[in-house]
Design a protein around this motif. Structure first.
Motif, PDB file in Angstrom:
ATOM      1  N   GLU A  87       0.823  -1.200   0.000  1.00  0.00           N
ATOM      2  CA  GLU A  87       0.000   0.000   0.000  1.00  0.00           C
ATOM      3  C   GLU A  87       0.862   1.257   0.000  1.00  0.00           C
ATOM      4  OE1 GLU A  87      -2.601  -0.238   3.353  1.00  0.00           O
ATOM      5  OE2 GLU A  87      -1.158   0.672   4.737  1.00  0.00           O
ATOM      6  N   VAL A  88       2.051   1.217   0.614  1.00  0.00           N
ATOM      7  CA  VAL A  88       2.952   2.362   0.528  1.00  0.00           C
ATOM      8  C   VAL A  88       3.401   2.566  -0.914  1.00  0.00           C
ATOM      9  CG1 VAL A  88       5.235   3.232   1.171  1.00  0.00           C
ATOM     10  CG2 VAL A  88       3.749   2.261   2.922  1.00  0.00           C
ATOM     11  N   VAL A  89       3.762   1.472  -1.585  1.00  0.00           N
ATOM     12  CA  VAL A  89       4.169   1.556  -2.995  1.00  0.00           C
ATOM     13  C   VAL A  89       3.038   2.121  -3.848  1.00  0.00           C
ATOM     14  CG1 VAL A  89       4.859   0.213  -5.021  1.00  0.00           C
ATOM     15  CG2 VAL A  89       5.856  -0.299  -2.785  1.00  0.00           C
ATOM     16  N   GLU A  90       1.834   1.598  -3.656  1.00  0.00           N
ATOM     17  CA  GLU A  90       0.683   2.074  -4.423  1.00  0.00           C
ATOM     18  C   GLU A  90       0.389   3.539  -4.104  1.00  0.00           C
ATOM     19  OE1 GLU A  90      -2.349   1.829  -7.245  1.00  0.00           O
ATOM     20  OE2 GLU A  90      -0.718   0.439  -6.793  1.00  0.00           O
ATOM     21  N   GLY A  91       0.568   3.913  -2.823  1.00  0.00           N
ATOM     22  CA  GLY A  91       0.335   5.302  -2.434  1.00  0.00           C
ATOM     23  C   GLY A  91       1.327   6.258  -3.067  1.00  0.00           C
ATOM     24  N   VAL A  92       2.604   5.847  -3.152  1.00  0.00           N
ATOM     25  CA  VAL A  92       3.599   6.667  -3.837  1.00  0.00           C
ATOM     26  C   VAL A  92       3.214   6.852  -5.298  1.00  0.00           C
ATOM     27  CG1 VAL A  92       6.001   6.708  -4.659  1.00  0.00           C
ATOM     28  CG2 VAL A  92       5.498   6.102  -2.277  1.00  0.00           C
ATOM     29  N   LYS A  93       2.771   5.777  -5.925  1.00  0.00           N
ATOM     30  CA  LYS A  93       2.347   5.834  -7.328  1.00  0.00           C
ATOM     31  C   LYS A  93       1.151   6.780  -7.493  1.00  0.00           C
ATOM     32  CE  LYS A  93       0.485   2.802 -10.953  1.00  0.00           C
ATOM     33  NZ  LYS A  93       0.097   1.393 -11.278  1.00  0.00           N
ATOM     34  N   GLU A  94       0.153   6.646  -6.638  1.00  0.00           N
ATOM     35  CA  GLU A  94      -1.070   7.441  -6.761  1.00  0.00           C
ATOM     36  C   GLU A  94      -0.838   8.931  -6.496  1.00  0.00           C
ATOM     37  OE1 GLU A  94      -4.102   6.665  -7.775  1.00  0.00           O
ATOM     38  OE2 GLU A  94      -3.507   4.607  -8.240  1.00  0.00           O
ATOM     39  N   THR A  95       0.150   9.253  -5.670  1.00  0.00           N
ATOM     40  CA  THR A  95       0.365  10.662  -5.310  1.00  0.00           C
ATOM     41  C   THR A  95       1.430  11.346  -6.172  1.00  0.00           C
ATOM     42  OG1 THR A  95       1.939   9.989  -3.580  1.00  0.00           O
ATOM     43  CG2 THR A  95      -0.357  10.334  -2.915  1.00  0.00           C
ATOM     44  N   ALA A  96       1.935  10.648  -7.187  1.00  0.00           N
ATOM     45  CA  ALA A  96       2.991  11.232  -8.027  1.00  0.00           C
ATOM     46  C   ALA A  96       2.514  12.477  -8.763  1.00  0.00           C
ATOM     47  CB  ALA A  96       3.508  10.192  -9.020  1.00  0.00           C
ATOM     48  N   ASN A  97       1.339  12.429  -9.343  1.00  0.00           N
ATOM     49  CA  ASN A  97       0.870  13.585 -10.121  1.00  0.00           C
ATOM     50  C   ASN A  97       0.629  14.823  -9.263  1.00  0.00           C
ATOM     51  OD1 ASN A  97       0.930  12.692 -12.858  1.00  0.00           O
ATOM     52  ND2 ASN A  97      -0.745  11.299 -12.382  1.00  0.00           N
ATOM     53  N   PRO A  98      -0.024  14.707  -8.114  1.00  0.00           N
ATOM     54  CA  PRO A  98      -0.210  15.926  -7.317  1.00  0.00           C
ATOM     55  C   PRO A  98       1.068  16.450  -6.667  1.00  0.00           C
ATOM     56  CG  PRO A  98      -1.164  14.029  -6.201  1.00  0.00           C
ATOM     57  CD  PRO A  98      -0.807  13.578  -7.571  1.00  0.00           C
ATOM     58  N   PHE A  99       2.004  15.573  -6.291  1.00  0.00           N
ATOM     59  CA  PHE A  99       3.149  16.016  -5.499  1.00  0.00           C
ATOM     60  C   PHE A  99       4.435  16.238  -6.292  1.00  0.00           C
ATOM     61  CE2 PHE A  99       1.015  14.046  -1.618  1.00  0.00           C
ATOM     62  CZ  PHE A  99       0.714  15.287  -1.062  1.00  0.00           C
ATOM     63  N   GLU A 100       4.679  15.507  -7.346  1.00  0.00           N
ATOM     64  CA  GLU A 100       5.947  15.629  -8.071  1.00  0.00           C
ATOM     65  C   GLU A 100       5.893  16.789  -9.064  1.00  0.00           C
ATOM     66  OE1 GLU A 100       8.466  14.083  -7.171  1.00  0.00           O
ATOM     67  OE2 GLU A 100       8.059  12.000  -6.642  1.00  0.00           O
ATOM     68  N   ARG A 101       7.000  17.545  -9.156  1.00  0.00           N
ATOM     69  CA  ARG A 101       7.111  18.637 -10.126  1.00  0.00           C
ATOM     70  C   ARG A 101       7.552  18.070 -11.471  1.00  0.00           C
ATOM     71  NH1 ARG A 101       4.090  22.089  -7.164  1.00  0.00           N
ATOM     72  NH2 ARG A 101       4.915  22.202  -5.045  1.00  0.00           N
ATOM     73  N   ASN A 102       7.454  18.893 -12.508  1.00  0.00           N
ATOM     74  CA  ASN A 102       7.728  18.427 -13.863  1.00  0.00           C
ATOM     75  C   ASN A 102       9.108  17.812 -14.026  1.00  0.00           C
ATOM     76  OD1 ASN A 102       5.213  19.103 -14.790  1.00  0.00           O
ATOM     77  ND2 ASN A 102       5.869  20.909 -15.932  1.00  0.00           N
ATOM     78  N   ASN A 103      10.129  18.417 -13.396  1.00  0.00           N
ATOM     79  CA  ASN A 103      11.480  17.884 -13.565  1.00  0.00           C
ATOM     80  C   ASN A 103      11.601  16.485 -12.962  1.00  0.00           C
ATOM     81  OD1 ASN A 103      11.232  19.039 -10.940  1.00  0.00           O
ATOM     82  ND2 ASN A 103      13.456  19.102 -10.734  1.00  0.00           N
ATOM     83  N   MET A 104      10.908  16.236 -11.863  1.00  0.00           N
ATOM     84  CA  MET A 104      10.913  14.905 -11.253  1.00  0.00           C
ATOM     85  C   MET A 104      10.077  13.928 -12.080  1.00  0.00           C
ATOM     86  SD  MET A 104      12.894  15.462  -8.727  1.00  0.00           S
ATOM     87  CE  MET A 104      12.742  14.093  -7.579  1.00  0.00           C
ATOM     88  N   LYS A 105       8.988  14.429 -12.645  1.00  0.00           N
ATOM     89  CA  LYS A 105       8.140  13.575 -13.479  1.00  0.00           C
ATOM     90  C   LYS A 105       8.884  13.096 -14.727  1.00  0.00           C
ATOM     91  CE  LYS A 105       3.701  15.431 -11.920  1.00  0.00           C
ATOM     92  NZ  LYS A 105       2.523  16.240 -12.246  1.00  0.00           N
ATOM     93  N   GLU A 106       9.779  13.908 -15.228  1.00  0.00           N
ATOM     94  CA  GLU A 106      10.558  13.489 -16.391  1.00  0.00           C
ATOM     95  C   GLU A 106      11.396  12.260 -16.060  1.00  0.00           C
ATOM     96  OE1 GLU A 106      12.789  16.926 -17.423  1.00  0.00           O
ATOM     97  OE2 GLU A 106      11.070  17.975 -18.358  1.00  0.00           O
ATOM     98  N   GLY A 107      12.009  12.254 -14.889  1.00  0.00           N
ATOM     99  CA  GLY A 107      12.784  11.099 -14.463  1.00  0.00           C
ATOM    100  C   GLY A 107      11.919   9.872 -14.235  1.00  0.00           C
TER     101      GLY A 107
END
Length: 268
Positions: A213-233
């Motif tokens: 559930e931690v792994v799934e939670g990290v995945k689910e919260t990527a769009n709201p929390f990660e900035r564009n430069n991190m999303k590129e990686g």
């Protein structure tokens, strides 16, 4: 989700320098003997074994392999001496203001209640069956993201406890094992010496029951929390592992439009 996929996901969504580590305790001699991992032929501190596993090394360990008395105490492979239990030992070294505070530290630590025959410390994705605890040592940013992943399903994290002592053996291992809840650590001088962690690394311990559930939670919260430069990686790492990168949405965050005035530039 299985163990291998969970590691692929977490290593895609977080830019980890170390592998997630799994720790498995054995309370049956035959089960320990049959576990197909070489037993270490010399002593090692528990936290150093975790550091070695974070770089790809797998091993089994017993009481005879223990190089740190405090780690052995946490794992119930050494009895707690009276000066440690009473608080006298740490107070005598001026670690705490008075003996009452020193004793309260000892009283608050949650160690194994039953002595294991041995235990395995391995990269998580080397396990075919579930370990008891998962340990991730990484940057504060990545540990923040895992806390956010945990909060996605569990809400506010109110149980975190640490004091800069027995960081890997107690904070990240026996405390999560006993409470079935996550914990973080800022590490401690002892483990930073013998395990050679980087100065900017901290850690999180997760009972395996909560790992997926931690792994799934990290995945689910990527769009709201990660900035564009991190999303590129993230997109790049997802594609490298053959995972779906189309779920990542750019120019979208939880705090869009929340701030006014812009950043204040500081001249150095």
């Amino acid at each position: 989700m299985d163990i291998k996929l969970s590691v692929d996901i977490i290593e895609s969504y977080l830019d980890l320098d170390r592998k997630p580590v799994g720790v498995k305790f054995f309370f049956d001699k035959d089960e320990f003997k049959k576990f197909d991992v070489p037993q270490r032929d010399r002593k090692v501190t528990y936290c150093n074994s975790v550091q070695l596993a974070s770089k790809g090394k797998s091993m089994k360990l017993t009481k005879e392999n223990q190089a740190c008395p405090n780690g052995a105490m946490a794992l119930k492979m050494r009895e707690i001496p009276e000066p440690m239990a009473s608080g006298k030992a740490r107070f005598s070294k001026n670690i705490y203001h008075d003996i009452e505070i020193s004793k309260s530290i000892s009283d608050s630590m949650l160690f194994l209640k039953e002595e294991p025959v041995g235990y395995a410390v391995m990269p998580l994705d080397d396990y075919e069956e579930a370990p008891h605890v998962v340990i991730v040592v990484s940057s504060p940013y990545n540990i923040m993201r895992m806390i956010q992943g945990h909060a996605y399903f569990n809400g506010y994290t109110s149980n975190l406890r640490t004091c800069g002592l027995q960081a890997v053996c107690q904070d990240l291992t026996t405390y999560p094992y006993n409470t079935k809840d996550i914990n973080i650590t800022l590490l401690c001088p002892g483990t930073r010496l013998v395990a050679n962690w980087k100065i900017n690394e901290i850690g999180i311990g997760i009972p395996f029951e909560k790992w997926y559930e931690v792994v799934e939670g990290v995945k689910e919260t990527a769009n709201p929390f990660e900035r564009n430069n991190m999303k590129e990686g993230i997109v790049e790492r997802l594609k490298e592992r053959g995972l779906d990168a189309s779920v990542i949405r750019f120019n979208e965050n939880y705090d869009d439009g929340s701030y006014s005035g812009g950043k204040i530039e500081i001249k150095e």
